[in-house]
Scaffold this active site. Sequence first.
Site, PDB file in Angstrom:
ATOM      1  N   ASP A  74     118.609   0.319  40.709  1.00  0.00           N
ATOM      2  CA  ASP A  74     120.014   0.587  40.995  1.00  0.00           C
ATOM      3  C   ASP A  74     120.631  -0.674  41.591  1.00  0.00           C
ATOM      4  O   ASP A  74     119.936  -1.677  41.826  1.00  0.00           O
ATOM      5  CB  ASP A  74     120.166   1.773  41.955  1.00  0.00           C
ATOM      6  CG  ASP A  74     121.441   2.587  41.691  1.00  0.00           C
ATOM      7  OD1 ASP A  74     122.497   1.968  41.464  1.00  0.00           O
ATOM      8  OD2 ASP A  74     121.374   3.831  41.720  1.00  0.00           O
ATOM      9  N   GLY A 116     119.325  -4.343  40.733  1.00  0.00           N
ATOM     10  CA  GLY A 116     119.893  -4.969  39.555  1.00  0.00           C
ATOM     11  C   GLY A 116     121.051  -4.169  39.003  1.00  0.00           C
ATOM     12  O   GLY A 116     121.320  -3.049  39.424  1.00  0.00           O
ATOM     13  N   ASP A 117     121.738  -4.786  38.052  1.00  0.00           N
ATOM     14  CA  ASP A 117     122.877  -4.174  37.373  1.00  0.00           C
ATOM     15  C   ASP A 117     122.513  -4.023  35.911  1.00  0.00           C
ATOM     16  O   ASP A 117     122.362  -5.009  35.186  1.00  0.00           O
ATOM     17  CB  ASP A 117     124.102  -5.065  37.528  1.00  0.00           C
ATOM     18  CG  ASP A 117     125.361  -4.481  36.896  1.00  0.00           C
ATOM     19  OD1 ASP A 117     125.247  -3.493  36.140  1.00  0.00           O
ATOM     20  OD2 ASP A 117     126.453  -5.020  37.145  1.00  0.00           O
ATOM     21  N   PHE A 118     122.341  -2.784  35.433  1.00  0.00           N
ATOM     22  CA  PHE A 118     121.869  -2.593  34.059  1.00  0.00           C
ATOM     23  C   PHE A 118     122.898  -2.998  33.018  1.00  0.00           C
ATOM     24  O   PHE A 118     122.589  -3.060  31.831  1.00  0.00           O
ATOM     25  CB  PHE A 118     121.354  -1.176  33.817  1.00  0.00           C
ATOM     26  CG  PHE A 118     122.301  -0.042  34.117  1.00  0.00           C
ATOM     27  CD1 PHE A 118     123.605  -0.015  33.637  1.00  0.00           C
ATOM     28  CD2 PHE A 118     121.864   1.039  34.860  1.00  0.00           C
ATOM     29  CE1 PHE A 118     124.453   1.043  33.891  1.00  0.00           C
ATOM     30  CE2 PHE A 118     122.702   2.121  35.115  1.00  0.00           C
ATOM     31  CZ  PHE A 118     123.999   2.117  34.626  1.00  0.00           C
ATOM     32  N   HIS A 141     126.428   9.388  30.375  1.00  0.00           N
ATOM     33  CA  HIS A 141     127.754  10.011  30.257  1.00  0.00           C
ATOM     34  C   HIS A 141     128.851   9.212  30.944  1.00  0.00           C
ATOM     35  O   HIS A 141     130.028   9.436  30.684  1.00  0.00           O
ATOM     36  CB  HIS A 141     127.720  11.457  30.751  1.00  0.00           C
ATOM     37  CG  HIS A 141     127.604  11.624  32.232  1.00  0.00           C
ATOM     38  ND1 HIS A 141     127.856  12.828  32.869  1.00  0.00           N
ATOM     39  CD2 HIS A 141     127.252  10.758  33.217  1.00  0.00           C
ATOM     40  CE1 HIS A 141     127.678  12.706  34.161  1.00  0.00           C
ATOM     41  NE2 HIS A 141     127.311  11.465  34.402  1.00  0.00           N
TER      42      HIS A 141
END
Length: 337
Positions: free
Chosen positions: A200, A226-228, A246
């Site tokens: 996250d 991290g930033d996906f 979603h």
Amino acid sequence: MVGTDMQPDRILELGYAFRKAKVLLSAVELELFTALAEVPLDCDALKERVGIDQRGARDFFDALVALGLLERDAAGRYSNTPEVHYYLDAHKPSYIGGDLAHLNERMYPSWSGLTAALKTGKPQNGLAKSDYFPALYASQAALNAFVRGMTGGSLLAAGAIAAKFPWRDYVTIIDVGTAEGCLPVEIARVHDHIRGGGFDLPQVRPHFEDYVRKHGLGERLSFYPGDFLSAPLPSADVLVMGRVLHNWDLATKKMLLASAYKALPAGGALIVYERLIDDERRANSAGLLASLHMLIMTAGGFDFTAADCIGWMREAGFERTSVEPLALGLSMIVATK
């Protein structure tokens, strides 16, 4: 029409349903059910305990009785029903009130903007839409409410995934968009061999580590920052995306599935769990309402059918897929690399 046998009851019940919802949400906000978990209380004692004025107290408590959330004995003392005692006492590990608190604080007010969202196609949540989660996480109060809400909304589904998925065939797990880490904690509690953690944004780390530590799993579960949207996903035997896809538009959904495929080893599995819309788009109102919630809250998010998601998974390279119901209207789609 004069003489018709049709009645408007169902229509009016829907129209007035917001009142029932708000009574429950306010009770959670006031921590009323947690107070009653300790000892039954009469009207005067209960109103003092939860800090409300005398004028509305009796009607409020008796409305909760009429809604089947409280019981009242012959002496006028209020107590929780068995379901409420189990799920809405904040001191119990089965507590799901965080999800309801999140509904109360963020979602309930935002739904007044549904008509505007329908007319404009734009979200109505008041945050910068291009960086929704960083903007949300920049407020410590909002972040606290959000991660607690994710735990409350994931707890029962996490327990079902721990029971239904063949974890004996796998060793490591990464929960993508993990919040407090409810899902890996529930799986690791049941399956002693499982290790891994949650992925996250960095701001979530202290919440994850505190939750994991409270469950005594700090040696087996770690936080992966991290930033996906811009970084590759950590590798593990199983990746989980729970109520993640979603939030995003179709291009981002497909990008995340492709990223998961790349991070998994051969034979690895991706679990996507969501409140799926039925394939005919006519029966599961919860899934359709969840998609309208994405219209209100996000710039491009929408919910989808199992058939939609399986098609995107196969496009990403996944082969074997299966769908299984979990809890509270959530289902998981499992795809194998």
